[in-house]
Design an enzyme around this catalytic site. Structure first.
Site, PDB file in Angstrom:
ATOM      1  N   GLU A  48       0.848  -1.200   0.000  1.00  0.00           N
ATOM      2  CA  GLU A  48       0.000   0.000   0.000  1.00  0.00           C
ATOM      3  C   GLU A  48       0.877   1.241   0.000  1.00  0.00           C
ATOM      4  O   GLU A  48       2.000   1.222   0.533  1.00  0.00           O
ATOM      5  CB  GLU A  48      -0.892  -0.014   1.259  1.00  0.00           C
ATOM      6  CG  GLU A  48      -1.741   1.244   1.406  1.00  0.00           C
ATOM      7  CD  GLU A  48      -2.779   1.175   2.522  1.00  0.00           C
ATOM      8  OE1 GLU A  48      -2.714   0.219   3.331  1.00  0.00           O
ATOM      9  OE2 GLU A  48      -3.629   2.071   2.579  1.00  0.00           O
ATOM     10  N   ASN A  99      -6.657   1.506   2.869  1.00  0.00           N
ATOM     11  CA  ASN A  99      -7.393   2.759   3.005  1.00  0.00           C
ATOM     12  C   ASN A  99      -7.004   3.751   1.914  1.00  0.00           C
ATOM     13  O   ASN A  99      -7.825   4.550   1.458  1.00  0.00           O
ATOM     14  CB  ASN A  99      -7.112   3.376   4.378  1.00  0.00           C
ATOM     15  CG  ASN A  99      -7.588   2.484   5.518  1.00  0.00           C
ATOM     16  OD1 ASN A  99      -8.444   1.620   5.314  1.00  0.00           O
ATOM     17  ND2 ASN A  99      -7.040   2.666   6.704  1.00  0.00           N
ATOM     18  N   GLU A 144     -12.356  -2.279   2.950  1.00  0.00           N
ATOM     19  CA  GLU A 144     -12.913  -2.042   4.285  1.00  0.00           C
ATOM     20  C   GLU A 144     -14.044  -1.012   4.249  1.00  0.00           C
ATOM     21  O   GLU A 144     -14.052  -0.053   5.041  1.00  0.00           O
ATOM     22  CB  GLU A 144     -11.805  -1.642   5.263  1.00  0.00           C
ATOM     23  CG  GLU A 144     -10.813  -2.769   5.456  1.00  0.00           C
ATOM     24  CD  GLU A 144      -9.790  -2.570   6.574  1.00  0.00           C
ATOM     25  OE1 GLU A 144      -9.744  -1.491   7.184  1.00  0.00           O
ATOM     26  OE2 GLU A 144      -9.030  -3.535   6.829  1.00  0.00           O
ATOM     27  N   TYR A 199      -6.491  -7.881  11.995  1.00  0.00           N
ATOM     28  CA  TYR A 199      -5.178  -7.643  12.590  1.00  0.00           C
ATOM     29  C   TYR A 199      -5.269  -8.060  14.050  1.00  0.00           C
ATOM     30  O   TYR A 199      -6.308  -7.867  14.683  1.00  0.00           O
ATOM     31  CB  TYR A 199      -4.801  -6.162  12.499  1.00  0.00           C
ATOM     32  CG  TYR A 199      -4.525  -5.725  11.078  1.00  0.00           C
ATOM     33  CD1 TYR A 199      -3.255  -5.832  10.526  1.00  0.00           C
ATOM     34  CD2 TYR A 199      -5.555  -5.235  10.273  1.00  0.00           C
ATOM     35  CE1 TYR A 199      -3.004  -5.453   9.213  1.00  0.00           C
ATOM     36  CE2 TYR A 199      -5.318  -4.863   8.959  1.00  0.00           C
ATOM     37  CZ  TYR A 199      -4.040  -4.976   8.437  1.00  0.00           C
ATOM     38  OH  TYR A 199      -3.802  -4.606   7.135  1.00  0.00           O
ATOM     39  N   GLU A 258      -6.133  -9.079   3.955  1.00  0.00           N
ATOM     40  CA  GLU A 258      -5.249  -8.337   4.861  1.00  0.00           C
ATOM     41  C   GLU A 258      -5.267  -9.101   6.173  1.00  0.00           C
ATOM     42  O   GLU A 258      -6.339  -9.283   6.770  1.00  0.00           O
ATOM     43  CB  GLU A 258      -5.743  -6.905   5.116  1.00  0.00           C
ATOM     44  CG  GLU A 258      -5.431  -5.933   4.027  1.00  0.00           C
ATOM     45  CD  GLU A 258      -5.770  -4.492   4.399  1.00  0.00           C
ATOM     46  OE1 GLU A 258      -5.620  -4.102   5.578  1.00  0.00           O
ATOM     47  OE2 GLU A 258      -6.202  -3.753   3.490  1.00  0.00           O
ATOM     48  N   GLN A 293       1.823  -5.918   5.767  1.00  0.00           N
ATOM     49  CA  GLN A 293       2.138  -5.684   4.370  1.00  0.00           C
ATOM     50  C   GLN A 293       3.479  -6.345   4.072  1.00  0.00           C
ATOM     51  O   GLN A 293       3.839  -7.253   4.801  1.00  0.00           O
ATOM     52  CB  GLN A 293       2.125  -4.185   4.105  1.00  0.00           C
ATOM     53  CG  GLN A 293       0.772  -3.567   4.462  1.00  0.00           C
ATOM     54  CD  GLN A 293       0.568  -2.165   3.978  1.00  0.00           C
ATOM     55  OE1 GLN A 293       1.375  -1.602   3.246  1.00  0.00           O
ATOM     56  NE2 GLN A 293      -0.533  -1.545   4.408  1.00  0.00           N
TER      57      GLN A 293
HETATM   58  O1  AHR Z   1      -2.655  -2.226   6.341  1.00  0.00           O
HETATM   59  C1  AHR Z   1      -2.922  -0.997   6.920  1.00  0.00           C
HETATM   60  C2  AHR Z   1      -4.395  -0.626   6.870  1.00  0.00           C
HETATM   61  O2  AHR Z   1      -5.135  -1.482   7.683  1.00  0.00           O
HETATM   62  C3  AHR Z   1      -5.051  -0.747   5.522  1.00  0.00           C
HETATM   63  O3  AHR Z   1      -4.873   0.390   4.743  1.00  0.00           O
HETATM   64  C4  AHR Z   1      -6.497  -0.909   5.867  1.00  0.00           C
HETATM   65  O4  AHR Z   1      -7.213  -1.620   4.898  1.00  0.00           O
HETATM   66  C5  AHR Z   1      -6.458  -1.587   7.212  1.00  0.00           C
HETATM   67  O5  AHR Z   1      -7.323  -0.991   8.117  1.00  0.00           O
END
Ligand code: AHR
Length: 497
Positions: free
Chosen positions: A34, A79, A180, A250, A298, A347
């Site tokens: 990203e 994002n 998202e 996450y 993700e 990432q």
């Molecule tokens: O990976 C960082 C951010 O985490 C991404 O931009 C978003 O999709 C998620 O909330």
């Protein structure tokens, strides 16, 4: 750790080589790049650096990424994509507009864009996976991007791609619609109804431009709100336009509670099982015959403070316990190979990533090693595994098995690989591995990711705090015993007959 002996049952892993779960889709070894922090600029792309090639790509980063064998890379967000104009990122670099960037509150130079990304993917032998802007972007923009990348007719956009130096189409196979959209932090947040409607129209027109593309619907990342309604509306309205249902998560050790952190395997199981059930039920309910897979596009560990000196720099320094959690994720994806057909660690460089750069080089974070281990040694078929033995309690869970296990088979090579996380912080676990069909046929390679203690980290000064070590062993017959080191991830690659 106080281990609970289960009626004196030995730690046992039992595998039937003739009991496959499913073929493992290599796309579970996906990555995500990203425009975020130093992921692109100063990460993969640094023109002028002595370490960069003629395209401006960091060669040291490319070499490290090649070791991870990413099957696909998702781009450009995240994002970021919800405010992105892809046209800003093509053509002569010095004529590209810089724009204010509202996801991370920076300025985007657009020096790295679509064509640079495709070249980057080709360099590391990964399929590009593009996400279109379904935030403040429209469906015309989305389908134009498909045409620019994949078109072959003599249209204005195809001529533009050719004029930019790319005669052959980029043939981008994977396209996500939005990111998202269920999060209020997103530019262009959408209610379940709004997204199902938007998805249907975006996907329809994108597929009209290129019927070969695979489409991903951004179902949810908010696990405690609306997941049923969002999935239901999507499958009811666009069931024939969805190849993958995308979910995100996450995790982290926010309370600094190792045992609680180690029970995350239970949450991963619950989430994957629930998503599988949702898709299965809605397919029945709507008479959808086609496959709809899960894409966890993700996932990672992200919980340490990200704002440094007023700047959003999401640069975590991962430790050994984080590496164990990465391995637990990959075990879960293998065990759910029937439904999980894509997963993207988020990432790949600098921003919440396995690789960390500075101007003169890089080091490999602890989480690099389990990802490399699985990506390099995972066989094509997931096997059903039974295991039992010592258990532990953590958070709200009790009776959780200390070992976390998956197994894969490479039929052509007659090789089985067993992946095992030993979550005990202080005890080696002697374990009998037995086959209910077939036999061990000699050589076993044991590859172990470990370090001195659960908080061990890597860095520029200590690049080898956590690494993978390799040992050759021998196993014959139906069963043999191996002691899994405390706080370790082990891959046992065994010849089998
Ligand atoms: O990976 C960082 C951010 O985490 C991404 O931009 C978003 O999709 C998620 O909330």
């Amino acid at each position: 750790m106080d281990l609970v002996e289960k009626d004196n049952i030995m730690n046992t892993i039992r595998i039937d080589l003739e009991r496959p779960i499913a073929t493992i889709d290599r796309n579970i070894f996906g990555g995500f790049l990203e425009h975020f922090g130093r992921a692109v600029y100063g990460g993969v792309y640094e023109p002028g650096s002595p370490l960069a090639d003629e395209q401006g790509l960091r060669t040291d980063v490319l070499n490290a990424l090649r070791r991870l064998k990413f099957s696909n890379i998702r781009y450009p967000g995240g994002n970021f994509v919800s405010g992105y104009r892809w046209r800003d990122g093509i053509g002569p670099i010095d004529q590209r507009p810089a724009r204010p960037e509202l996801a991370w509150h920076t300025v985007e130079t657009n020096h790295f864009g679509t064509d640079e990304f495709i070249q980057f993917c080709r360099q590391i032998d990964s399929e590009p996976y593009l996400v279109v802007n379904c935030g403040d972007g429209d469906m015309r923009e989305a389908r134009d991007w498909v045409e620019y990348c994949n078109g072959t007719a003599d249209t204005a956009l195809v001529k533009l791609r050719r004029a930019n130096g790319f005669e052959a189409p980029h043939r981008v196979k994977y396209w996500g619609v939005g990111n998202e959209v269920d999060g209020h932090w997103q530019i262009g947040y959408k209610t379940p109804q709004e997204y199902a409607r938007a998805y249907t129209e975006f996907a329809k027109t994108m597929r009209w431009v290129d019927p070969e593309i695979k489409l991903l619907a951004a179902a949810f990342c908010h696990w405690e709100h609306n997941i049923v309604e969002r999935t239901q509306l999507l499958l009811e309205q666009a069931g024939d336009l969805i190849d993958y249902l995308s979910v995100h998560w996450y995790v982290g050790n926010r309370e600094d509670d190792f045992l609680k952190y180690m029970t995350l395997s239970e949450l991963l199981e619950a989430r994957l099982t629930a998503t599988e059930g949702l898709i299965d039920a809605l397919k029945l309910d709507n008479a959808i015959q086609r496959d709809i897979a899960i894409a966890v596009d993700e996932w990672n560990i992200s919980y340490r403070p990200h704002v440094q000196g007023g700047v959003h720099l999401p640069e975590e320094n991962y430790n050994l316990e984080d590496a164990l959690v990465i391995a637990m994720h990959l075990n879960a994806f293998i065990r759910h190979a029937r439904s999980v057909k894509m997963a993207n660690i988020a990432q790949i460089v600098n921003s919440i990533a396995p690789i960390f750069t500075r101007e003169d080089g890089l080091f490999l974070e602890t989480i690099f090693y389990p990802f490399e281990l699985f990506s390099q040694h995972c066989g094509p078929t997931a096997l059903d595994v039974f295991w039992q033995g010592d258990t532990f309690s953590g958070g709200t869970f009790s009776g959780v098995r200390v070992l976390d296990v998956s197994a894969t088979l490479d039929e052509a090579r007659r090789q089985m690989t067993v992946f095992v996380v030993n979550r005990s912080p202080d005890q080696a676990l002697e374990t009998t591995i037995s086959l209910t069909t077939g036999a061990f046929a000699g050589p076993v390679t044991a590859r172990v990711v470990n370090g001195p203690d659960i908080k061990a980290v890597n860095g520029f000064e200590t690049p080898d705090g956590v690494v993978t070590r390799e040992t050759m062993l021998n196993a014959q017959g139906r069963a043999w015993t191996y002691a899994f080191e405390p706080h370790s991830v082990t891959a046992l690659t065994c010849a089998v007959s």
